[in-house]
Design a protein around this motif. Structure first.
Motif, PDB file in Angstrom:
ATOM      1  N   ASN A  44       0.896  -1.297   0.067  1.00  0.00           N
ATOM      2  CA  ASN A  44       0.109   0.130   0.153  1.00  0.00           C
ATOM      3  C   ASN A  44       0.853   1.187   0.078  1.00  0.00           C
ATOM      4  OD1 ASN A  44      -1.598   2.091   0.582  1.00  0.00           O
ATOM      5  ND2 ASN A  44      -2.554   1.234   2.369  1.00  0.00           N
ATOM      6  N   PRO A  45       1.211   1.774  -1.013  1.00  0.00           N
ATOM      7  CA  PRO A  45       2.187   3.013  -1.298  1.00  0.00           C
ATOM      8  C   PRO A  45       1.553   4.257  -0.823  1.00  0.00           C
ATOM      9  CG  PRO A  45       1.246   2.316  -3.152  1.00  0.00           C
ATOM     10  CD  PRO A  45       0.918   1.250  -2.619  1.00  0.00           C
ATOM     11  N   ILE A  46       0.183   4.131  -0.620  1.00  0.00           N
ATOM     12  CA  ILE A  46      -0.464   5.612   0.001  1.00  0.00           C
ATOM     13  C   ILE A  46      -0.526   5.750   1.434  1.00  0.00           C
ATOM     14  CG2 ILE A  46      -2.598   6.657  -0.305  1.00  0.00           C
ATOM     15  CD1 ILE A  46      -3.099   5.605  -3.050  1.00  0.00           C
ATOM     16  N   ALA A  82      -8.651   5.471  -4.108  1.00  0.00           N
ATOM     17  CA  ALA A  82      -7.020   5.548  -4.527  1.00  0.00           C
ATOM     18  C   ALA A  82      -6.176   4.410  -3.928  1.00  0.00           C
ATOM     19  CB  ALA A  82      -6.764   7.004  -3.792  1.00  0.00           C
ATOM     20  N   ILE A  83      -6.524   4.269  -2.908  1.00  0.00           N
ATOM     21  CA  ILE A  83      -5.715   2.910  -2.398  1.00  0.00           C
ATOM     22  C   ILE A  83      -6.119   1.421  -2.926  1.00  0.00           C
ATOM     23  CG2 ILE A  83      -5.066   1.852  -0.162  1.00  0.00           C
ATOM     24  CD1 ILE A  83      -5.968   4.133   1.515  1.00  0.00           C
ATOM     25  N   ARG A 117      -6.853   1.179  -5.964  1.00  0.00           N
ATOM     26  CA  ARG A 117      -6.216   1.110  -7.347  1.00  0.00           C
ATOM     27  C   ARG A 117      -4.737   0.915  -7.140  1.00  0.00           C
ATOM     28  NH1 ARG A 117      -9.148   5.488 -11.406  1.00  0.00           N
ATOM     29  NH2 ARG A 117     -11.245   4.946 -10.935  1.00  0.00           N
ATOM     30  N   ALA A 118      -4.248   1.570  -6.239  1.00  0.00           N
ATOM     31  CA  ALA A 118      -2.658   1.360  -5.732  1.00  0.00           C
ATOM     32  C   ALA A 118      -2.428  -0.290  -5.586  1.00  0.00           C
ATOM     33  CB  ALA A 118      -2.166   2.097  -4.623  1.00  0.00           C
ATOM     34  N   ALA A 127      -2.796  -2.242  -8.407  1.00  0.00           N
ATOM     35  CA  ALA A 127      -1.572  -2.261  -9.271  1.00  0.00           C
ATOM     36  C   ALA A 127      -0.424  -3.127  -8.913  1.00  0.00           C
ATOM     37  CB  ALA A 127      -1.336  -0.772  -9.487  1.00  0.00           C
ATOM     38  N   SER A 128      -0.322  -3.414  -7.618  1.00  0.00           N
ATOM     39  CA  SER A 128       0.873  -4.042  -7.280  1.00  0.00           C
ATOM     40  C   SER A 128       0.440  -5.693  -7.324  1.00  0.00           C
ATOM     41  CB  SER A 128       1.082  -3.845  -5.892  1.00  0.00           C
ATOM     42  OG  SER A 128       0.200  -4.418  -4.962  1.00  0.00           O
TER      43      SER A 128
END
Length: 242
Positions: free
Chosen positions: A132-134, A153-154, A156-157, A160-161
């Motif tokens: 979780n980059p956010i 937003a989270i 989607r992030a 993506a991973s």
């Protein structure tokens, strides 16, 4: 060879009450289509432990992948992690690697890693963390279930991973023919073309625009040549419509 299949489980009273409009399902469908993974089912359940357990067991036994959204935050109604653990009969507790991620994040921001925030480090045994980059709090993967946050937003992030690690098939493409005729007028021709093209998904979607009643004919499949041939056949039968 058929593409892998997937289902989505959106979790949260706020979605069922109408307070929150789900955006994650639409994004997931787009991303899976591009990856060659067929999204075959979507469900929404309340913040109810037994309902989540039942849905996870049903979906994970039927489809290759399950993606969940919602219910992995720090509050009392964030019960998804516990329900996923129960669905697979796994113990759950604060895990050292997840705790370390949260400890570093909150130390850097000058905030306390209190008991509520520590709930987000509770991970079922045997699960792999999802980055979780956010906001750092991780999702996780257990068996074929990908457990992710509900904040778009989270989500989607996290997605993506996850996607690069999944094996997809042929990306699904689509073609659309707009016909300014009601569904009842196009049904016979559309059914005939669908019968001639069993390898394609062919559907009809009515519309009303500026007083015009019409139908969008949508063809979907992995082979662009087959799509173009079927589209040409529809145009021919409907008199060369563009």
């Amino acid at each position: 060879m058929q593409n892998p299949t997937a289902a989505m489980l959106a979790i949260g009273d706020e979605i069922l009450s109408g307070r929150t409009q789900d955006a994650n399902m639409h994004h997931l469908a787009q991303e899976l289509t591009a990856a060659g993974i067929d999204l075959r089912e979507c469900r929404v359940v309340a913040d109810d432990h037994d309902a989540i357990v039942e849905a996870v067991r049903a979906l994970s036994s039927r489809w290759d992948h399950v993606f969940t959204s919602g219910g992995i935050g720090p509050t009392h109604d964030d019960i998804t992690a516990d329900a996923i653990a129960a669905a697979f009969d796994r113990p759950i507790d604060v895990r050292a690697d997840a705790r370390a991620l949260l400890a570093a994040h909150y130390a850097a921001s000058g905030r306390e890693l209190n008991a509520a925030r520590l709930r987000m480090a509770r991970i079922p045994d045997g699960a792999a963390l999802i980055e979780n980059p956010i906001s750092t709090a991780p999702g996780f993967i257990l068996e074929n279930v990908h457990v992710m946050a509900g904040v778009p937003a989270i989500f989607r992030a996290m997605l993506a991973s996850v996607l690069p690690g999944l094996t997809g098939g042929a990306p699904i493409q689509s073609r659309t023919l707009r016909v300014e005729r009601p569904e009842g007028d196009v049904a016979e021709v559309l059914g005939a073309v669908a019968a001639e093209c069993p390898d394609l998904s062919i559907g009809s979607y009515p519309f009303v625009e500026a007083g015009v009643l019409g139908t969008n004919l949508v063809l979907r499949g992995p082979d662009p040549d087959r799509l173009e041939a079927a589209l040409a056949e529809l145009k021919r039968r409907f008199g060369g419509l563009a």
